[in-house]
Write a protein that holds these residues in place. Structure first.
Motif, mmCIF file in Angstrom:
data_model
loop_
_atom_site.group_PDB
_atom_site.id
_atom_site.type_symbol
_atom_site.label_atom_id
_atom_site.label_comp_id
_atom_site.label_asym_id
_atom_site.label_seq_id
_atom_site.Cartn_x
_atom_site.Cartn_y
_atom_site.Cartn_z
ATOM 1 N N GLU A 1 -7.902 34.546 68.156
ATOM 2 C CA GLU A 1 -9.189 35.233 68.024
ATOM 3 C C GLU A 1 -8.957 36.733 67.894
ATOM 4 O OE1 GLU A 1 -13.410 35.847 70.392
ATOM 5 O OE2 GLU A 1 -11.827 34.646 71.303
ATOM 6 N N ARG A 2 -9.643 37.341 66.934
ATOM 7 C CA ARG A 2 -9.545 38.780 66.709
ATOM 8 C C ARG A 2 -10.761 39.457 67.315
ATOM 9 N NH1 ARG A 2 -10.321 39.934 61.563
ATOM 10 N NH2 ARG A 2 -9.025 41.770 61.481
ATOM 11 N N PHE A 3 -10.556 40.651 67.835
ATOM 12 C CA PHE A 3 -11.676 41.391 68.408
ATOM 13 C C PHE A 3 -11.398 42.875 68.342
ATOM 14 C CE2 PHE A 3 -8.800 40.032 71.691
ATOM 15 C CZ PHE A 3 -8.505 41.216 72.347
ATOM 16 N N SER A 4 -12.468 43.652 68.508
ATOM 17 C CA SER A 4 -12.376 45.111 68.473
ATOM 18 C C SER A 4 -12.132 45.656 69.866
ATOM 19 C CB SER A 4 -13.695 45.712 67.959
ATOM 20 O OG SER A 4 -14.011 45.205 66.710
ATOM 21 N N ARG B 1 -16.602 49.356 66.504
ATOM 22 C CA ARG B 1 -17.087 48.336 65.562
ATOM 23 C C ARG B 1 -17.883 48.977 64.433
ATOM 24 N NH1 ARG B 1 -19.505 43.782 69.717
ATOM 25 N NH2 ARG B 1 -17.532 42.746 70.183
ATOM 26 N N ASP C 1 -10.813 40.085 77.323
ATOM 27 C CA ASP C 1 -12.198 40.538 77.211
ATOM 28 C C ASP C 1 -12.192 42.055 77.034
ATOM 29 O OD1 ASP C 1 -14.890 41.095 77.365
ATOM 30 O OD2 ASP C 1 -15.054 40.656 79.512
ATOM 31 N N TRP D 1 -16.055 41.701 63.768
ATOM 32 C CA TRP D 1 -17.456 41.574 64.160
ATOM 33 C C TRP D 1 -18.312 42.340 63.182
ATOM 34 C CZ3 TRP D 1 -21.397 44.873 65.283
ATOM 35 C CH2 TRP D 1 -22.513 44.321 65.921
#
Length: 193
Positions: free
Chosen positions: A109-112, A155, A141, A45
């Motif tokens: 999907e990649r996320f922090s 982030r 989530d 992000w």
């Protein structure tokens, strides 16, 4: 204003220079963050981060060429060493941060993640029930497991280290190009030493 104009001229010379290693490297390093669009090794992000990073690199290169242009080869070498140390530090810091703070869902999907687990989730976390399992149970989530503020902090840390890594590297490259120009000039004109 003269400094900015000389920096723009130096930048133009460096980017137009297709015969030297520094000319090719300048173009490559500014384009390098854009490769992240395909490979996905940067922070997840914001999605526009590769473009933001390339713009920051271009600005860094312009500033280096503008403000370090008249320095001696010895002073440039010292500056390059400092920026190289910052690059190395940021590389290690990003590797550690990304290994601890980036998760990939089964969908790819990649996320922090965050830095602080939500108070209502914290009592559930044990040796046998990890934050990753809570994340899976929460539908992947991050806000179901970590506080929103801690996700923002994670982030931000990754983004700052990522951009600093590339900008310090491009500063090294710009200084390298200036140093080569200074050494070539001093070789032709011994009084310039």
């Amino acid at each position: 204003m003269a400094s900015l104009k000389s920096g723009m001229g130096s930048l133009r010379e460096l980017l137009v220079d297709v015969k030297t290693l520094s000319g090719w490297a300048a173009k490559g390093i500014i384009a390098a963050p854009l490769v992240d669009v395909l490979l996905g090794f940067g922070p997840p992000w914001p999605r526009q981060l590769p473009v933001i990073t390339s713009c920051a690199e271009l600005l860094t290169l312009l500033l280096v060429l503008s403000y370090l242009g008249g320095r001696s080869a010895k002073a440039l070498t010292g500056s390059m060493s400092k920026f190289a140390a910052v690059t190395g530090f940021c590389f290690i810091a990003y590797a550690v941060l990304s290994s601890q703070l980036i998760f990939t869902a089964p969908t790819g999907e990649r996320f922090s993640s965050g830095l602080s687990i939500r108070p209502d989730i914290s009592p559930l976390i044990t040796a046998s029930y990890t934050p990753t399992e809570a994340l899976r149970d929460g539908g992947w989530d991050p806000e179901a497991v970590w506080t929103r503020g801690s996700i923002t902090a994670a982030r931000t840390a990754m983004i700052l280290v990522w951009i600093s890594m590339f900008c310090s590297f491009v500063a090294c490259l710009g200084i390298f190009a200036l140093r080569g120009k200074t050494v070539r000039h001093a070789t032709r004109d011994p009084s310039a030493r």
